[in-house]
Design an enzyme around this catalytic site. Structure first.
Site, short mmCIF file in Angstrom:
data_model
loop_
_atom_site.label_atom_id
_atom_site.label_comp_id
_atom_site.label_asym_id
_atom_site.label_seq_id
_atom_site.Cartn_x
_atom_site.Cartn_y
_atom_site.Cartn_z
N GLY A 46 -6.41 24.71 30.68
CA GLY A 46 -6.31 25.33 32.00
C GLY A 46 -4.86 25.42 32.40
CD GLN A 51 -0.31 23.59 35.46
OE1 GLN A 51 -1.38 24.17 35.40
NE2 GLN A 51 -0.03 22.56 34.68
CB CYS A 94 -1.59 17.67 34.03
SG CYS A 94 -0.92 19.04 34.99
CG LEU A 95 -0.92 22.29 29.71
CD1 LEU A 95 -1.07 23.81 29.62
CD2 LEU A 95 -0.74 21.68 28.33
CG HIS A 136 -6.70 19.47 36.45
ND1 HIS A 136 -6.35 18.23 35.96
CD2 HIS A 136 -5.57 20.24 36.32
CE1 HIS A 136 -5.08 18.25 35.57
NE2 HIS A 136 -4.58 19.45 35.76
CD GLU A 137 -6.03 24.09 35.63
OE1 GLU A 137 -4.93 24.40 36.14
OE2 GLU A 137 -6.12 23.28 34.70
CG HIS A 140 -2.25 22.40 39.15
ND1 HIS A 140 -1.16 21.55 39.14
CD2 HIS A 140 -2.90 22.16 37.99
CE1 HIS A 140 -1.17 20.84 38.02
NE2 HIS A 140 -2.21 21.18 37.30
NI NI Z 1 -2.72 20.35 35.46
#
Ligand code: NI
Length: 167
Positions: A46, A51, A94-95, A136-137, A140
């Site tokens: 995701g 991000q 998380c990226l 989660h997304e 953000h």
């Molecule tokens: Ni994330």
């Protein structure tokens, strides 16, 4: 298509509330295409627009591609309509916070409305891992990350671990 640089914690852009996406034009379509390429290359399941430094309410996800089944999903201006009563705790990564994972407790069912790339408003019900990933997304887009789901002690431990991992 191009791979975009990923904004890393504690960049302040990861703590800001994003703006609604206006007209869905070629620039939005290009961004979505680049975000998918960036997500698959990372590799992740995701990726939310902040991000990659775009402060707009939009995310892409594919919860199943690592198991060999692609299920790409684009959510523009998502809204959580309903959360299930049942909670589950999963290890989330998380990226933007590479190298650490946190045990996060969330409802394991979510009903979302969103706009698709054609500009049509749609609704969907997600369960299990897909529901976790979507929440989660959406987090953000409101300036929330996995750290914000932890108690003070767990958060402090993980932040120290993260700082050690990125040095
Ligand atoms: Ni994330």
């Amino acid at each position: 298509m191009s791979i975009l640089p990923i904004v890393m914690w504690p960049d302040p852009r990861l703590k800001r509330v994003c703006d609604e996406v206006g007209v869905i034009d070629g620039a939005v379509a290009q961004l979505v295409s680049d975000m998918f390429e960036t997500m698959y290359a990372a590799p992740g399941r995701g990726l939310a627009a902040p991000q990659v430094g775009v402060m707009q309410r939009l995310f892409v996800m594919d919860a199943t591609w690592k198991e060999g089944v692609k299920s790409p999903l684009v959510c523009i201006n998502p809204e959580i309509k309903r959360l299930g009563d049942e909670l589950s705790t999963n290890e989330e990564a998380c990226l933007s916070i590479e190298g650490v994972a946190a045990d996060v407790t969330r409802p394991n069912q979510v009903e979302l409305t969103y706009t698709d790339l054609n500009g049509a408003r749609a609704a969907m019900l997600l369960q299990g891992f897909e529901a976790i990933c979507a929440q989660h997304e959406v987090d953000h887009l409101s300036g929330r990350v996995i750290f914000d789901h932890l108690d003070d002690t767990a958060r402090a431990v993980l932040e120290i671990e993260y700082k050690a991992a990125v040095v």
